[in-house]
Design an enzyme around this catalytic site. Structure first.
Site, PDB file in Angstrom:
ATOM      1  N   GLU A 129       0.890  -1.228  -0.223  1.00  0.00           N
ATOM      2  CA  GLU A 129       0.213  -0.063   0.117  1.00  0.00           C
ATOM      3  C   GLU A 129       0.868   1.241   0.132  1.00  0.00           C
ATOM      4  O   GLU A 129       2.052   1.193   0.223  1.00  0.00           O
ATOM      5  CB  GLU A 129      -0.895   0.069   1.170  1.00  0.00           C
ATOM      6  CG  GLU A 129      -0.157   0.024   2.369  1.00  0.00           C
ATOM      7  CD  GLU A 129      -0.863   0.676   3.834  1.00  0.00           C
ATOM      8  OE1 GLU A 129      -1.309   1.974   3.297  1.00  0.00           O
ATOM      9  OE2 GLU A 129      -0.945   0.199   4.797  1.00  0.00           O
TER      10      GLU A 129
ATOM     11  N   LYS B  81      -4.274  -2.001  13.743  1.00  0.00           N
ATOM     12  CA  LYS B  81      -3.541  -0.806  14.588  1.00  0.00           C
ATOM     13  C   LYS B  81      -4.046  -0.776  16.046  1.00  0.00           C
ATOM     14  O   LYS B  81      -5.373  -0.845  16.345  1.00  0.00           O
ATOM     15  CB  LYS B  81      -3.971   0.675  13.869  1.00  0.00           C
ATOM     16  CG  LYS B  81      -3.359   0.815  12.672  1.00  0.00           C
ATOM     17  CD  LYS B  81      -3.771   2.042  11.967  1.00  0.00           C
ATOM     18  CE  LYS B  81      -5.386   1.766  11.413  1.00  0.00           C
ATOM     19  NZ  LYS B  81      -5.715   2.745  10.711  1.00  0.00           N
TER      20      LYS B  81
HETATM   21  N1  PSU Z   1      -1.498   1.278   9.646  1.00  0.00           N
HETATM   22  C1  PSU Z   1      -0.427   1.929   9.939  1.00  0.00           C
HETATM   23  N2  PSU Z   1      -0.192   2.955   9.005  1.00  0.00           N
HETATM   24  C2  PSU Z   1      -1.160   3.446   8.040  1.00  0.00           C
HETATM   25  C3  PSU Z   1      -2.320   2.805   7.835  1.00  0.00           C
HETATM   26  C4  PSU Z   1      -2.516   1.768   8.649  1.00  0.00           C
HETATM   27  O1  PSU Z   1       0.561   1.637  10.537  1.00  0.00           O
HETATM   28  O2  PSU Z   1      -0.846   4.637   7.669  1.00  0.00           O
HETATM   29  C5  PSU Z   1      -3.483   3.134   6.827  1.00  0.00           C
HETATM   30  C6  PSU Z   1      -3.704   2.030   5.838  1.00  0.00           C
HETATM   31  O3  PSU Z   1      -3.587   2.211   4.639  1.00  0.00           O
HETATM   32  C7  PSU Z   1      -5.074   1.619   6.526  1.00  0.00           C
HETATM   33  C8  PSU Z   1      -5.551   2.946   6.834  1.00  0.00           C
HETATM   34  O4  PSU Z   1      -5.731   1.224   5.440  1.00  0.00           O
HETATM   35  O5  PSU Z   1      -4.668   3.668   7.587  1.00  0.00           O
HETATM   36  C9  PSU Z   1      -6.887   2.922   7.749  1.00  0.00           C
HETATM   37  O6  PSU Z   1      -7.524   4.120   7.873  1.00  0.00           O
HETATM   38  P1  PSU Z   1      -9.015   4.429   8.254  1.00  0.00           P
HETATM   39  O7  PSU Z   1      -9.003   3.851   9.681  1.00  0.00           O
HETATM   40  O8  PSU Z   1      -9.314   5.955   8.116  1.00  0.00           O
HETATM   41  O9  PSU Z   1      -9.838   3.622   7.427  1.00  0.00           O
END
Ligand code: PSU
Ligand code: MN
Length: 300
Positions: free
Chosen positions: A23, A157
């Site tokens: 990603e 996360k």
């Molecule tokens: N985990 C990390 N760093 C990130 C992300 C996840 O350690 O930058 C990013 C990923 O691309 C994931 C996104 O898909 O955050 C999720 O964001 P949200 O919670 O807004 O859906």
């Protein structure tokens, strides 16, 4: 869907080499410069060292890229105000000729379109703490359920509500399989105390699960790899700093898609870079496992 392939990925497709999707939201939003560029370089090198080819996804000037050359990678790493492109933003990014990093949801969608079956990331999005009030649930989860791509990660996360994230994954029919562990890894930390029903010992076993899923015509699978011991943080330390970061987010009224980038950068500040170092190490570690998995499936 018209895809653009980097020269390296185009050659890999012609010569039937295993590909690993990566990603780019972690480049554009998740990590600060220059650590983001270092993370990308280390992940791509780890994939190549295992004999596979990295395919980092991104939207550049409205084009859907599979594989980024050094110039485009740097543009994403150094760019300011780049779009955070989830699955639902893809069409808008294309129509507006925008440039941005793809999150897990958009990356698994592009991987499926490109015929790539294995994807590596750091930590998944999921159900946020306080979802009773906000209903903040990442589109990563339904996207993983929908697209037949194996997602290698260090769990979700740590800023999330992990028990509810696991429950929702069950509802969506997505297996969460521990790699050498029977516990959900905690992203920055190795443990969460949340048991996983299934585990595999190595990439070979993981590949067998993937092949069986494909034969059943089912969607994505999650392989959860604990972060490397040397860089992992203690769970209590992560929690302590996280509470402060969550409070700061509330005070500053951060909401929607800004929540995740805000919390990650707050944590980096509050842990004096320890969370950053852990993040880089686990990204590289996951990329390595994903490359072994892509090789083990035997699909090209
Ligand atoms: N985990 C990390 N760093 C990130 C992300 C996840 O350690 O930058 C990013 C990923 O691309 C994931 C996104 O898909 O955050 C999720 O964001 P949200 O919670 O807004 O859906
Ligand atoms: Mn969200």
């Amino acid at each position: 869907m018209k895809l653009q392939f980097s020269a390296e990925v185009a050659t890999a497709r012609r010569t039937l080499k295993p590909l690993v999707a990566l990603e780019s939201s972690v480049l554009a939003q998740g990590l600060p410069y220059p650590e983001n560029l270092e993370a990308a370089t280390r992940c791509e090198a780890a994939v190549r060292a295992e004999g596979a080819v990295p395919a980092t996804m991104a939207v550049i000037d409205g084009e859907l890229w599979v594989g980024l050359d050094a110039h485009r990678t740097e543009r994403l790493a150094k760019g300011r105000g780049l779009m955070k492109v989830g699955s639902r933003d893809l069409a808008i990014a294309v129509a507006r000729r925008a440039t941005g990093g793809t999150t897990v949801s958009a990356t698994v969608e592009l991987a499926a379109a490109a015929g790539i079956h294995v994807f590596s990331t750091g930590g998944l999005g999921g159900v946020h703490r306080g979802m009773e009030e906000t209903l903040d649930i990442s589109q990563d989860l339904p996207a993983i359920a929908r697209f037949p791509v194996a997602v290698v990660c260090a769990g979700a996360k740590s800023v999330l509500d992990l028990p509810r994230t696991l429950e929702l994954l069950e509802t969506l029919g997505v297996p969460v399989i521990g790699v050498g562990t029977d516990e959900l890894p905690g992203f920055y930390s190795r443990e969460t105390g949340l048991p996983l029903e299934h585990q595999v010992a190595d990439a070979g076993e993981a590949g067998e699960v993937l092949r069986a899923r494909a034969e059943l015509g089912q969607g994505g699978v999650i392989f959860a790899v604990p972060p490397p011991k040397a860089a992992a943080m203690k769970r209590v330390d992560v929690e302590k700093h996280l509470e402060a970061a969550l409070k700061a987010a509330k005070e500053k009224r951060i909401s929607g898609k800004s929540v995740t980038p805000f919390l990650l950068s707050e944590l980096a500040k509050r842990t004096k870079g320890k969370s950053l170092a852990a993040n880089l190490a686990l990204l590289e570690n996951n990329a390595r496992f994903a490359a072994r998995l892509a090789t083990a499936t035997g699909w090209r």
